[in-house]
Enzyme design. Sequence first.
Site, PDB file in Angstrom:
ATOM      1  CE  LYS A  94       1.967 -64.460 162.017  1.00  0.00           C
ATOM      2  NZ  LYS A  94       1.389 -63.440 161.956  1.00  0.00           N
ATOM      3  CD  GLU A 141       4.831 -64.647 158.938  1.00  0.00           C
ATOM      4  OE1 GLU A 141       5.198 -64.386 158.374  1.00  0.00           O
ATOM      5  OE2 GLU A 141       3.603 -64.539 160.143  1.00  0.00           O
ATOM      6  NE  ARG A 180      17.136 -53.111 156.847  1.00  0.00           N
ATOM      7  CZ  ARG A 180      15.731 -51.967 156.838  1.00  0.00           C
ATOM      8  NH1 ARG A 180      15.858 -51.643 157.933  1.00  0.00           N
ATOM      9  NH2 ARG A 180      15.278 -51.248 155.282  1.00  0.00           N
ATOM     10  CB  CYS A 205      19.994 -55.903 152.083  1.00  0.00           C
ATOM     11  SG  CYS A 205      19.210 -56.809 150.969  1.00  0.00           S
ATOM     12  CE  LYS A 220       8.655 -57.917 162.736  1.00  0.00           C
ATOM     13  NZ  LYS A 220       7.932 -58.788 163.100  1.00  0.00           N
ATOM     14  CD1 TRP A 238      14.388 -62.082 152.492  1.00  0.00           C
ATOM     15  CD2 TRP A 238      14.045 -60.923 150.618  1.00  0.00           C
ATOM     16  NE1 TRP A 238      13.523 -62.507 151.971  1.00  0.00           N
ATOM     17  CE2 TRP A 238      13.571 -61.754 150.947  1.00  0.00           C
ATOM     18  CE3 TRP A 238      14.017 -59.773 149.914  1.00  0.00           C
ATOM     19  CZ2 TRP A 238      11.863 -61.983 150.049  1.00  0.00           C
ATOM     20  CZ3 TRP A 238      12.305 -60.014 148.168  1.00  0.00           C
ATOM     21  CH2 TRP A 238      12.129 -60.966 149.116  1.00  0.00           C
ATOM     22  CG  HIS A 242     -19.942 -70.542 149.004  1.00  0.00           C
ATOM     23  ND1 HIS A 242     -21.561 -70.661 148.328  1.00  0.00           N
ATOM     24  CD2 HIS A 242     -20.473 -69.982 149.990  1.00  0.00           C
ATOM     25  CE1 HIS A 242     -21.842 -70.138 148.368  1.00  0.00           C
ATOM     26  NE2 HIS A 242     -21.954 -69.523 149.503  1.00  0.00           N
ATOM     27  CD  GLU A 276      -2.394 -62.557 162.098  1.00  0.00           C
ATOM     28  OE1 GLU A 276      -1.934 -62.125 160.838  1.00  0.00           O
ATOM     29  OE2 GLU A 276      -1.034 -61.962 162.860  1.00  0.00           O
ATOM     30  CG  ASN A 303      17.674 -52.363 151.727  1.00  0.00           C
ATOM     31  OD1 ASN A 303      17.778 -52.688 151.426  1.00  0.00           O
ATOM     32  ND2 ASN A 303      17.445 -50.880 152.772  1.00  0.00           N
ATOM     33  N   GLY A 304      18.166 -52.232 148.278  1.00  0.00           N
ATOM     34  CA  GLY A 304      16.862 -51.480 147.498  1.00  0.00           C
ATOM     35  C   GLY A 304      16.994 -52.671 146.291  1.00  0.00           C
TER      36      GLY A 304
HETATM   37  O1  M6R Z   1       5.584 -53.967 159.143  1.00  0.00           O
HETATM   38  P1  M6R Z   1       4.940 -53.885 158.594  1.00  0.00           P
HETATM   39  O2  M6R Z   1       4.293 -54.420 159.545  1.00  0.00           O
HETATM   40  O3  M6R Z   1       4.313 -53.288 157.312  1.00  0.00           O
HETATM   41  O4  M6R Z   1       5.142 -56.073 157.202  1.00  0.00           O
HETATM   42  C1  M6R Z   1       3.716 -56.164 156.967  1.00  0.00           C
HETATM   43  C2  M6R Z   1       3.698 -57.916 156.596  1.00  0.00           C
HETATM   44  O5  M6R Z   1       5.049 -58.107 155.654  1.00  0.00           O
HETATM   45  C3  M6R Z   1       4.047 -58.384 157.947  1.00  0.00           C
HETATM   46  O6  M6R Z   1       2.767 -58.009 158.492  1.00  0.00           O
HETATM   47  C4  M6R Z   1       4.378 -59.777 157.555  1.00  0.00           C
HETATM   48  O7  M6R Z   1       2.807 -60.253 157.305  1.00  0.00           O
HETATM   49  C5  M6R Z   1       4.411 -60.662 159.024  1.00  0.00           C
HETATM   50  N1  M6R Z   1       5.640 -61.631 159.003  1.00  0.00           N
HETATM   51  C6  M6R Z   1       3.426 -61.776 159.379  1.00  0.00           C
HETATM   52  O8  M6R Z   1       3.380 -62.170 160.579  1.00  0.00           O
END
Ligand code: M6R
Length: 618
Positions: A495, A498, A27, A2, A613, A75, A514, A491, A101-102
């Site tokens: 991508k 998500e 956030r 948030c 994010k 969030w 395997h 990675e 927030n928290g």
């Molecule tokens: O801000 P951070 O690098 O600590 O964030 C870590 C993950 O939350 C972040 O990399 C997340 O996996 C991304 N959405 C991936 O694209």
Amino acid sequence: MCGIVGYIGDNKACPFLVTGLQRLEYRGYDSAGVATLQQSNGIRLTKVSGRVAELESAIDDRIGQGSLGIGHTRWATHGAANQVNAHPHSGGAGILSLAHNGVIENYESLKLELQNNGYQFVSETDSEVVAHLIADCLKEAAGDEIAPQDCVEAVQAAIARLRGTYGLVIIFRDFDDLLIAARCGSPLVIGVGKNEQFVASDTSPLVGFTDKIVYLADHQLALIRKDNIQVLHRDEGRVRPDIQTLSSETVDVNLEGYPHYMLKEIYEQPQSITNALRGRIDYDNATAKFGGLNLTTQQLRSVKRILLTGCGTSWHSALVGEYLMEELARIPVEVEYASELRYRNPPTDHETIVFGITQSGETADTLAALREMKRKGHHTLAICNVIGSSIAQEADGGVYLHAGPEVGVASTKAFTSQLTVLSMLALYFGRLHHLSFEAGSRIISEMEKLPELVEQTLGCHEQVREIATRYQESDNFLYLGRRFNFPTALEGALKLKEISYIHAEGYPAAEMKHGPIALVDENTPSVFIVPQGTVYEKVLSNLQEVKARGGPVIALTDHVDPQVTKLADDVIQIPQTQDFLQPIIASIPLQLLSYEIALLRGCDVDKPRNLAKSVTVE
Ligand code: M6R
């Protein structure tokens, strides 16, 4: 997670609140709300289930008139993402309003107690508990006649009972010159203006409003009036606010003609990599140099083991870092998810240093893991993008990425900048040990080519778009690579998942037989990362195994040999570089592929469902 904002001053609150919330949407964007105060009308509140843009349309004149206000973009953790659970929440029949927030861990027992005292709850959130708890403490402290000091004492008494994390902004119906902010585990920064003050979860909302900032530390509470700020610490009493100047890197971000931040950020990579390299090459000694590690050369030379930690994409960077450090520096490295590390008790010695890798510098698990390792006496370092973020402040030292703000939820330029910084660190440690001057010089000249090579790689965009068109309907994807490109495969898969909601798995190519090979069929494309190098032939064999089972293959290679062209349905050619730098190059077409597929599937590229994010909750 948030985002929260607050305003008090001579101007109307809403322009800042709305702009701030828009900038904090990274956030969380499940719901949004604002509350403003106009003494004659009391606290006015509006909330929407959805985005800040919808909130903006819902703000009417009555709310728009207030010169004191708070706002929130959510969030969801406790309770569905709907209007009732949206913040701000009212406490004690409207005597106050707060945004939180928290996560409040003991909210259930507190709620029961407050319900027994007659408080009516309308939402399912843990945050509403805090609102009523403060109202209850206020009743205790003040009786009928309330003074501002009573509000401060009520907040202090309430937060003393909370277990968990909070960033809070609170306004009170009876005081139009009082805004209280309090922090424990969730970041808060105050912007200092002339006859006005701002509060936000990070500095991005403040850009263009003020460049004077005060970071609130854990267990601090700020009593904010339009012309002054008092900061009180739980144990130390009144403390002097440390007014800093906002970094010029925290620039106002806009799309600059791109349709999405993700695409803009993909295209910014030649520049962001240049920024990561800038000023960090020591040609005279054929090594890298860093200003902020805060260890002497002797101490760095004595490092016997490195622990790399992070989450999501940053954890993938850590995996590449492991290969890099071991290959170039011959130092044993361990990689651990921050969420696991924080509760593990790994045997470590005092010659182990810990790097927390994080774009935002706010990820709760990474912060907690670093704290735990720091508590054990390890030197902790942050590889971080956001200047002044919680992790950057908490670590003993670190390296900034200087990638500029990354807004798209899917991390792109931060990933390649993390890899650039990790390569430089591996070079640095390598030169402290066995790497020769010549080897160091060769590595430097390869690294300096990176921005140009990334620029060239972006030239594959049109081809990737065409490939995306053909595979947009697939329900499953495999991403396969070996050595340095095993994390690249992970990675690439992350991508795609998500932002397009397609199931994708990343694997070391040889591990496929395997188990995951059972997934291969004519509807499951496999993306192979197969540049030349020690395992080129091996990955080609793995590619043949997929082809033999009828699976479509997209191959990323720096070497178009007839064998690859014959086997793969599509070949994306990428420029050649040293094997340890390949993940930086190879990740570019993978980012573009996920972007194009998500677009074709009508997904919200920059704000994918269920995500945020910065993950500031456990
Ligand atoms: O801000 P951070 O690098 O600590 O964030 C870590 C993950 O939350 C972040 O990399 C997340 O996996 C991304 N959405 C991936 O694209």
